[in-house]
Design an enzyme around this catalytic site. Structure first.
Site, PDB file in Angstrom:
ATOM      1  N   ASP A  10       0.818  -1.212   0.000  1.00  0.00           N
ATOM      2  CA  ASP A  10       0.000   0.000   0.000  1.00  0.00           C
ATOM      3  C   ASP A  10       0.850   1.260   0.000  1.00  0.00           C
ATOM      4  O   ASP A  10       2.077   1.213   0.156  1.00  0.00           O
ATOM      5  CB  ASP A  10      -0.964  -0.001   1.202  1.00  0.00           C
ATOM      6  CG  ASP A  10      -0.271  -0.424   2.509  1.00  0.00           C
ATOM      7  OD1 ASP A  10       0.974  -0.323   2.595  1.00  0.00           O
ATOM      8  OD2 ASP A  10      -0.966  -0.849   3.448  1.00  0.00           O
ATOM      9  N   GLU A  54      -9.500  -2.146   5.505  1.00  0.00           N
ATOM     10  CA  GLU A  54     -10.045  -1.796   6.808  1.00  0.00           C
ATOM     11  C   GLU A  54     -11.330  -2.592   7.091  1.00  0.00           C
ATOM     12  O   GLU A  54     -12.028  -2.986   6.151  1.00  0.00           O
ATOM     13  CB  GLU A  54     -10.395  -0.299   6.822  1.00  0.00           C
ATOM     14  CG  GLU A  54      -9.218   0.631   6.536  1.00  0.00           C
ATOM     15  CD  GLU A  54      -8.302   0.834   7.729  1.00  0.00           C
ATOM     16  OE1 GLU A  54      -8.182  -0.065   8.583  1.00  0.00           O
ATOM     17  OE2 GLU A  54      -7.691   1.912   7.809  1.00  0.00           O
TER      18      GLU A  54
END
Ligand code: PGA
Length: 251
Positions: free
Chosen positions: A67, A143
């Site tokens: 990421d 998430e």
């Protein structure tokens, strides 16, 4: 999932580096998935040490990072580009063209995310993925949510993640709110996964990852569906696993 418990951060680093070293020896052009954050730092130091001793040759290794914050340029001190060069790449003999880190500044994000997936596929997929885990159970920046995304995508960071990562920035306001992350399927497609966790702060989520149901509320719980995951923890992060689990995979 295999569980390996060591005494401290250095023990985890040596164990992770052993596995990475052996993997690269067997497959010199291995495709590694790499993580950032505090947890892998000791492992990267250990890999650099072994490179200097002539034990690991990174000349053919390809890497894909999980990421990157969206909105940070590669030379921003807190970008994951900068992190990777500072803590690993500039110390080893990896070829620049073999390094892949999601762009935090791509103007057409959707096209960029598709391209990142295509590049991973063109390299034959990820052989060995290194992961940390967020206190909220995120892996990469996937998430907790009602639905998880399969591929590389643009994501709004959770308040918990922003708070946890604010320790690297001058203030909470400076923490980027968005990121680009590999998706759940990108991660789950890796042939082998090493998840590292250390410290008291990770004890609760490590227990939940092993013992809760498989739920999008704890993205890391999906790793239980993968056939080759090893979780490397220190005694603090593994404290709730010790009773009854020693002897059942713990070494
Ligand atoms: P940390 O981050 O290693 O800094 O705890 C882990 C993560 O958020 O994945």
């Amino acid at each position: 999932m295999e569980l390996w418990m060591g005494n401290d951060s250095q023990a985890i680093a040596e164990q992770a580096a052993d596995r990475i070293e052996e993997f690269i020896r067997r497959k010199p052009d291995a495709v590694l998935g790499l993580a950032t954050g505090s947890t892998p730092l000791a492992t990267y130091r250990e890999l650099i040490r072994r490179y200097r001793l002539g034990r690991i040759d990174f000349s053919q290794v390809r890497t894909f990072n999980l990421d990157e914050y969206y909105g940070l340029s590669p030379d921003h001190p807190q970008s994951y580009h900068n992190y990777m060069y500072e803590h690993l790449f500039r110390h080893i003999n990896i070829e620049k063209q073999n390094i892949h880190i999601p762009s935090g500044t791509a103007p057409d994000v959707e096209a960029y995310c598709r391209e990142y997936e295509e590049t991973i596929a063109a390299c034959g997929g990820i052989d060995l993925q290194l992961l940390g885990i967020g206190v909220n159970g995120h892996i990469g920046f996937n998430e907790p949510a009602e639905e998880l995304e399969p591929g590389t995508h643009f994501v709004k960071l959770s308040d918990e993640t922003i708070a946890a990562n604010s320790r690297f920035f001058a203030s909470l306001e400076e923490v980027p709110r968005y990121a680009i992350t590999m998706g759940m399927s990108t991660i789950m497609s890796a042939r082998k996964i090493l998840l590292l966790a250390e410290g008291e702060g990770k004890a609760q989520i490590i227990r939940q990852m092993f013992d809760s149901g498989i739920t999008t509320g704890i993205p890391a719980s999906f790793l239980r569906l993968h056939h080759d995951v090893t979780v490397l923890v220190d005694r603090q992060a593994g404290r709730y696993l010790m009773n009854g689990r020693e002897g059942a995979g713990a070494r």
